[in-house]
Design an enzyme around this catalytic site. Structure first.
Site, short mmCIF file in Angstrom:
data_model
loop_
_atom_site.label_atom_id
_atom_site.label_comp_id
_atom_site.label_asym_id
_atom_site.label_seq_id
_atom_site.Cartn_x
_atom_site.Cartn_y
_atom_site.Cartn_z
N SER A 164 0.67 -0.90 0.44
CA SER A 164 0.27 -0.14 -0.12
C SER A 164 1.02 1.20 0.33
CB SER A 164 -0.59 0.07 1.32
OG SER A 164 -0.25 0.84 2.56
N LYS A 165 0.14 2.31 -0.28
CA LYS A 165 0.76 3.20 -0.58
C LYS A 165 1.91 3.91 0.56
CE LYS A 165 -2.37 6.20 -3.33
NZ LYS A 165 -3.47 6.44 -3.42
#
Length: 510
Positions: free
Chosen positions: A266-267
Site C-alpha cells: 500500500s501507499k
RNA sequence: GUCCCCUUCAUCUAGUGGUUAGGAUAUUACCCUUUCACGGUAAAAACAGGGGUUCAAUUCUCCUAGGGGAUACCA
C-alpha cells in the site's frame, strides 16, 4: 456485444500518488486496450472531496506518461465523453439516483451519522460483528421505507439532509463471470444497502462508476481484487438501470503483496520496506514527507513495466524481456493468475540490469551525463561512452558506472586500505616505479601494448601477476578491484597513468 | 465474526489425469579471470493437509488449514 469496441478505463482516486499496484492495473488495462485496438481512458474518481490531495492527479498523469502509457481519452487529454473528472460530472448523477428511486430499487434515508453509529453499536453489543444497513435493519431506521409518504415529502421539502441507498433484494443469487476468476456467485442476503448518493450531493463510487462506465461505453472493467466483493452490487445496478445488455465484462486482478510477511502493498509502505512503492518521487503536500520513486532511483521505465507485467501475468514461454510493443502483442487476461504476488525487489533490479545492457556506450553516456554534471565533472562524450562500454557489465543502474569507476573521471585521493594492507609489500614501490618507466617508453599506449609490456616485465623479473597488478591498480584507481587494468590504463592515457603512479608512490605509506 | 477470492521451489511462475514437475530471480559450488563483476556449468530447492472420483491424481471434487480481500455518506 461480441464485437463491441474495446474501451477500458483506469480510474484512480486522487488521494495521493499512485503506487506500483495502481500502475500495474493501469498497465494491464493499457495492454489489453492496445492489444485489441481499443481505447485507454483515464477517469479521475474524486467523489470524496474530503480526501482530495493536491497534485495527485498531475502525479498520475505524469507517472503514466513516464511508463509509456498513452491516454487516448480522459483527464488531461479530453475526449467526446467528458468530463472525465467525477467532481465535474456531479450534476449528471442525481437523475440516475432518481431513476432508481422511482423504480423502487433505491430509497431515501435520513439517519444521521450518530444514529448510524448508535445502531451499529447496539447491534455489536448484541453480538453482531459487522452490523449492516440491510433488509433486516432498515426497518428500524429512518428512511422512505419506514416513514410515511407525507413525512418523507415533508423532510425533502424542508431540505433535510438525505442519502439514497440501494434497496438490496432478499435472497437472490447474483452471478457473473469474471474473466480471471470464472463464475462468482453471491447471495444478496450477504450484501447491504450501500449508499449510492451522499448527502453532499455527490454519488458514491458504486453509483458513479456504473453510470460513468455506461456513459463512456466501457467494455471491460479491469481492476484490483479489492473490488470483487462489491462487483455483485455493480452487476445489480446495471440490471436496475436496464443496462444489463451493455454491462462491461469484469476482470479482477490479483493483488501485489508485500515481500515481508503479508498484506497488500500500500501507499503507506512508502520506502520503509527497503524499496520504493511509487513510480516517481512524491512529496506529500501536507506533511512534506518525501517518498522515492523508481524513475529517480534510475530505473528504466521499460524495466519497471516489464517487471510489473510479470507480477501476475506471464506469456507461457520462457521469454522474460519484453518491450512495451511485445507486451501488447503477448498480453491476454486469460494468462493472468488468480493468486496474489509478492513483490520481488531483487528481480526488479535484475530487470533493470538487463535493460541497461541493451544500451550501447554512447547511449549510456548520455544517460550518465546528468550524474557527472551533479558532481561537477565535465567530460567529453566519446570518453564517457568508452567508459560506459567498459563498465556496463558490472552495473545495474547507469549511475553505478560512476560509482564503481570514479577514477575514470578524477584521480584517486585515497587508496583502498584493505588492498594496501594486503598487497602493498615492501618491494611494491620499486616494482611499480620500474613498470612506470617501461610504460613511459611505450610508443602506442593501448590495452594490448600495455598488457604485453606488463607481461614482459613480469617475465623479466620473474614475478607473478599478483605481485604487481594490485599495486598498479590501487595506484591508478585507488581501488582493489574493477575492470581490466589494461583497458583502464589505455583509456586514462599514458600521461595520466604515469602521473597517478607518481602521486601514489609519494603518498602511499605503510 | 460474516461474505468473497486464493494456495506448485525462499520469490515470480510454467505445466499435465500417467512428466526425471520446467524456467527465471536469489543462494551455493566449480570454471573463466590480475581483482571485482559478467559469462558458463552444476547443485540445493515446490505440488499445504486429509478424504473422495479414477487403473492412475500436482491436475477433477469435497473438507480442513493457511493466506488475502471486503465488510464507511473511502475509493
Amino acid at each position: 456485444m461480441e464485437n463491441r469496441r474495446v474501451r477500458v478505463r483506469f480510474a484512480p482516486s486522487p488521494t495521493g500518488p499512485l503506487h506500483m499496484g495502481g500502475v500495474r492495473t493501469a498497465l494491464y488495462n493499457y495492454l489489453f486496450a492496445k492489444k485489441h485496438g481499443g481505447d485507454f481512458l483515464l477517469r479521475i474518481e474524486d467523489t470524496d472531496q474530503t480526501r482530495y490531495v493536491a497534485g495527485a492527479e498531475e502525479y498520475v498523469v505524469d507517472a503514466l506518461k513516464w511508463c509509456g502509457m498513452t491516454i487516448d481519452e480522459g483527464a488531461s487529454v479530453g475526449g467526446d465523453n467528458g468530463p472525465y473528472r467525477q467532481s465535474e460530472r456531479k450534476p449528471m448523477y442525481r437523475q440516475y439516483a432518481q431513476q432508481l428511486l422511482e423504480s423502487g430499487h433505491a430509497y431515501y434515508a435520513f439517519d444521521t451519522p450518530e444514529e448510524l453509529t448508535e445502531m451499529r453499536e447496539r447491534l455489536k453489543a448484541a453480538g453482531m460483528a459487522a452490523p449492516q444497513y440491510n433488509a433486516v435493519t432498515r426497518s428500524g431506521m429512518k428512511n422512505s421505507l419506514t416513514l410515511s409518504a407525507e413525512e418523507v415529502k415533508k423532510r425533502l421539502d424542508a431540505g433535510d439532509k438525505y442519502i439514497v441507498r440501494v434497496k438490496m433484494p432478499r435472497n437472490e443469487e447474483v452471478k457473473f463471470e469474471d474473466i480471471i476468476r470464472g463464475w462468482v456467485c453471491v447471495n444478496t442476503n450477504n450484501l447491504d444497502d450501500k449508499v449510492l448518493f451522499k448527502s453532499d450531493g455527490m454519488p458514491t463510487y458504486h453509483l458513479a462508476n456504473v453510470v460513468d462506465d455506461y456513459l463512456m461505453n466501457i467494455s471491460h472493467v479491469i481492476r484490483g481484487e479489492e473490488w470483487l466483493p462489491s462487483a455483485p452490487l455493480h452487476v445489480l445496478l446495471y440490471r436496475f438501470f436496464g443496462w444489463a445488455d451493455v454491462m462491461p465484462e469484469f476482470a479482477h486482478l490479483p493483488l501485489i503483496l508485500r515481500p515481508d510477511g503479508n498484506g497488500k502493498l500500500s501507499k503507506r509502505d512508502g520506502d520503509r520496506l527497503g524499496f520504493p512503492v511509487f513510480p516517481t518521487n512524491w512529496k506529500n503536500p501536507e506533511t512534506g514527507e518525501q517518498s522515492s520513486g523508481y524513475r529517480e532511483r534510475g530505473y528504466y521505465p521499460g524495466a519497471f513495466n516489464n517487471m510489473l507485467a510479470f507480477l501476475g501475468w506471464n506469456p507461457g514461454t520462457t521469454q522474460e524481456l519484453f518491450s512495451m510493443e511485445e507486451l501488447i502483442q503477448a498480453f491476454s487476461l486469460e494468462r493472468v493468475g488468480k493468486a496474489g504476488a509478492k513483490f520481488d525487489f531483487d528481480k526488479t533490479n535484475w530487470f533493470n540490469q538487463q535493460y541497461l545492457r541493451m544500451h550501447n556506450g554512447s547511449e549510456l553516456a548520455t544517460q550518465l551525463k546528468p550524474y557527472l554534471a551533479a558532481e561537477n565533472l565535465v567530460v567529453e562524450n566519446e570518453y564517457i561512452a568508452q567508459v560506459c562500454d567498459l563498465m556496463k557489465e558490472r552495473a545495474t543502474f547507469v549511475q553505478d558506472i560512476l560509482k564503481e569507476g570514479p577514477y575514470f573521471f578524477e584521480a584517486p585521493t585515497s587508496y583502498d586500505e584493505k588492498t594496501i594492507k594486503k598487497k602493498w609489500k615492501e618491494q611494491t614501490p620499486e616494482h611499480i616505479r620500474e613498470l612506470s618507466g617501461l610504460l613511459k617508453e611505450l610508443p602506442l599506449f593501448d590495452a594490448e601494448s600495455i598488457g604485453a609490456c606488463f607481461k614482459s616485465f613480469l617475465e623479466a623479473k620473474e614475478l607473478g601477476f599478483g605481485a604487481v597488478m594490485p599495486g598498479f591498480r590501487v595506484s591508478v584507481t585507488g581501488l582493489g578491484a574493477g575492470a581490466s587494468m589494461n583497458d583502464i590504463a589505455a583509456l586514462l592515457g599514458k600521461k595520466e597513468v604515469l602521473r597517478r603512479i607518481e602521486v601514489a608512490l609519494n603518498s602511499i605509506k605503510k
